[in-house]
Structure formats: structure tokens, C-alpha cells
Design a protein around this motif. Structure first.
Motif, PDB file in Angstrom:
ATOM      1  N   ALA A  44       0.917  -1.149  -0.012  1.00  0.00           N
ATOM      2  CA  ALA A  44       0.036  -0.072  -0.055  1.00  0.00           C
ATOM      3  C   ALA A  44       0.961   1.314  -0.092  1.00  0.00           C
ATOM      4  O   ALA A  44       0.493   2.250  -0.677  1.00  0.00           O
ATOM      5  N   ARG A  45       1.882   1.136   0.547  1.00  0.00           N
ATOM      6  CA  ARG A  45       2.764   2.334   0.796  1.00  0.00           C
ATOM      7  C   ARG A  45       3.347   2.755  -0.507  1.00  0.00           C
ATOM      8  O   ARG A  45       3.985   3.742  -0.696  1.00  0.00           O
ATOM      9  N   ASP A  46       3.533   1.828  -1.529  1.00  0.00           N
ATOM     10  CA  ASP A  46       4.329   1.779  -2.555  1.00  0.00           C
ATOM     11  C   ASP A  46       3.524   2.681  -3.802  1.00  0.00           C
ATOM     12  O   ASP A  46       3.907   3.191  -4.649  1.00  0.00           O
ATOM     13  N   VAL A  47       2.156   2.877  -3.209  1.00  0.00           N
ATOM     14  CA  VAL A  47       1.034   3.558  -4.551  1.00  0.00           C
ATOM     15  C   VAL A  47       1.381   5.201  -4.281  1.00  0.00           C
ATOM     16  O   VAL A  47       1.424   5.585  -2.947  1.00  0.00           O
ATOM     17  N   VAL A  48       1.753   5.686  -5.318  1.00  0.00           N
ATOM     18  CA  VAL A  48       1.677   7.084  -5.305  1.00  0.00           C
ATOM     19  C   VAL A  48       0.379   7.974  -4.838  1.00  0.00           C
ATOM     20  O   VAL A  48      -0.832   7.400  -5.200  1.00  0.00           O
ATOM     21  N   ILE A  96      -5.589   4.389   5.586  1.00  0.00           N
ATOM     22  CA  ILE A  96      -4.360   5.209   4.860  1.00  0.00           C
ATOM     23  C   ILE A  96      -4.968   6.782   5.143  1.00  0.00           C
ATOM     24  O   ILE A  96      -5.894   7.312   5.380  1.00  0.00           O
ATOM     25  N   VAL A  97      -3.738   7.485   4.712  1.00  0.00           N
ATOM     26  CA  VAL A  97      -3.837   8.885   4.744  1.00  0.00           C
ATOM     27  C   VAL A  97      -3.235   9.217   3.162  1.00  0.00           C
ATOM     28  O   VAL A  97      -2.285   8.746   2.865  1.00  0.00           O
ATOM     29  N   VAL A  98      -4.019  10.081   2.670  1.00  0.00           N
ATOM     30  CA  VAL A  98      -3.733  10.368   1.144  1.00  0.00           C
ATOM     31  C   VAL A  98      -3.112  11.755   1.159  1.00  0.00           C
ATOM     32  O   VAL A  98      -3.337  12.657   1.899  1.00  0.00           O
ATOM     33  N   ASP A  99      -2.155  12.129   0.083  1.00  0.00           N
ATOM     34  CA  ASP A  99      -1.987  13.302  -0.127  1.00  0.00           C
ATOM     35  C   ASP A  99      -2.895  14.276  -0.558  1.00  0.00           C
ATOM     36  O   ASP A  99      -3.740  13.659  -1.594  1.00  0.00           O
ATOM     37  N   TYR A 100      -3.171  15.571  -0.291  1.00  0.00           N
ATOM     38  CA  TYR A 100      -3.916  16.673  -0.724  1.00  0.00           C
ATOM     39  C   TYR A 100      -3.812  16.596  -2.425  1.00  0.00           C
ATOM     40  O   TYR A 100      -2.589  16.518  -2.764  1.00  0.00           O
ATOM     41  N   VAL A 107      -6.462   6.474  -6.140  1.00  0.00           N
ATOM     42  CA  VAL A 107      -5.509   5.715  -5.086  1.00  0.00           C
ATOM     43  C   VAL A 107      -6.132   4.425  -4.468  1.00  0.00           C
ATOM     44  O   VAL A 107      -5.292   3.521  -4.518  1.00  0.00           O
ATOM     45  N   ALA A 108      -7.276   4.553  -4.120  1.00  0.00           N
ATOM     46  CA  ALA A 108      -7.882   3.251  -3.596  1.00  0.00           C
ATOM     47  C   ALA A 108      -7.837   2.197  -4.583  1.00  0.00           C
ATOM     48  O   ALA A 108      -7.646   1.097  -3.907  1.00  0.00           O
ATOM     49  N   ARG A 109      -8.178   2.468  -5.940  1.00  0.00           N
ATOM     50  CA  ARG A 109      -8.054   1.342  -6.611  1.00  0.00           C
ATOM     51  C   ARG A 109      -6.772   0.758  -6.877  1.00  0.00           C
ATOM     52  O   ARG A 109      -6.474  -0.518  -6.914  1.00  0.00           O
ATOM     53  N   SER A 110      -5.634   1.723  -6.857  1.00  0.00           N
ATOM     54  CA  SER A 110      -4.431   1.234  -7.018  1.00  0.00           C
ATOM     55  C   SER A 110      -3.699   0.328  -5.878  1.00  0.00           C
ATOM     56  O   SER A 110      -3.120  -0.365  -6.212  1.00  0.00           O
TER      57      SER A 110
END
Length: 154
Positions: A44-48, A96-100, A107-110
Motif C-alpha cells: 500500500a505504501r508503494d502507491v503514489v 490510509i492517509v492520502v496526499d492532498y 488511489v484506493a483502486r491502485s
């Protein structure tokens, strides 16, 4: 010697096959929940677009634990991840915490695709679901709790 004993003694012995079957099917392999949690967390952390894993409180506690001798980074990999592992299937919950500015649905799909691919490839388990909870958005001007937390004692 009786006649039946003589017949047996004269016949050549055939080697007895031991264990029968494919070696891969002899015994069981069990995979702990923590193993799947670490794999899923790293994938999960690998996802941009994924800034961090876990809630703010979990990240703060993790930062404190890392500063304690023996606390290690082992818990960092699985922070924000919960897995339930059965004999042939697993289910994973992620926080998760996503970037603004990122498209959260993308992101969720990836994240789902990356987690499913990594867990199935490494464990052989079928991933039946990956549930994602977005707990925060990292704003560009927000300082990370982990960077901001300085030890009070020197």
C-alpha cells in the motif's frame, strides 16, 4: 522352511516407496496474520498518493514506539493494516492517509490492485477483499507528526 516362506525368500524385493505423493503436498503451511499485514502495508505504501498508514493517533504512538529501545521498526510495516487469514483465503483492512490533490478513488483502486497482487504472489492465498478507510488528507503545509515530535529529554 515351509513352501510359502521359500516362495517369499526367492522373490526379489521391490523397494518400498515412502511418503507417496508430491513433496509439496506433504504437510501444511500456515501464514500468520502479521505476515499478510506486513506485505499489504508495504504494498500500500508503494502507491503514489498514499502519504501514510494508520490514523494520526496510531502514527504518533508508532513514532514513540520507534524511539524506545527494542521498539524497532517491525510494527511500522503493518501500521494501519488488519488481516484475517484462513487456510486458503485472506481479507485485509487498511487505514490510509492520502496526499492532498490526489483522486482518492484512483488511489484506493491502485492500493487494492497492489495489495492483492503482492499478497497473492507472496503467500498463495486468495485475497477475497481489501477494505480501505481514508482517515486523513495530508495538506502540503502540514508538518508530519513523526518529524515534528522531538524528544523532550536530552
Amino acid at each position: 522352511m515351509s513352501e510359502s516362506q521359500q516362495d517369499t525368500a526367492e522373490q526379489p524385493r521391490t523397494p518400498t516407496k515412502r511418503g507417496g505423493g508430491d513433496p509439496a503436498s506433504r504437510g501444511r503451511t500456515t501464514i500468520a496474520d502479521g505476515v499478510v499485514e506486513k506485505i499489504a502495508g508495504l504494498a500500500a505504501r508503494d502507491v503514489v498518493g498514499v502519504h501514510a498508514m494508520g490514523s494520526g493517533f496510531a502514527r504518533t504512538m508508532g513514532a514513540v514506539r520507534e524511539r524506545v529501545p527494542g521498539g524497532g521498526r517491525a510494527s511500522t510495516a503493518s501500521r494501519g493494516v488488519k488481516a484475517e487469514v484462513g487456510e486458503v483465503q485472506t481479507a485485509v483492512d487498511l487505514e490510509i492517509v492520502v496526499d492532498y490533490g490526489v483522486a482518492i478513488a484512483d488511489v484506493a483502486r491502485s492500493v487494492r490492485e497492489n495489495v492483492i497482487s503482492a499478497v497473492e504472489r507472496m503467500t498463495g492465498l486468495e485475497v477475497v477483499e481489501v477494505n480501505i478507510a481514508v482517515s486523513d488528507v495530508k495538506l502540503p503545509d502540514d508538518a508530519d507528526e513523526e518529524e515534528e515530535a522531538e524528544p523532550r529529554l536530552h
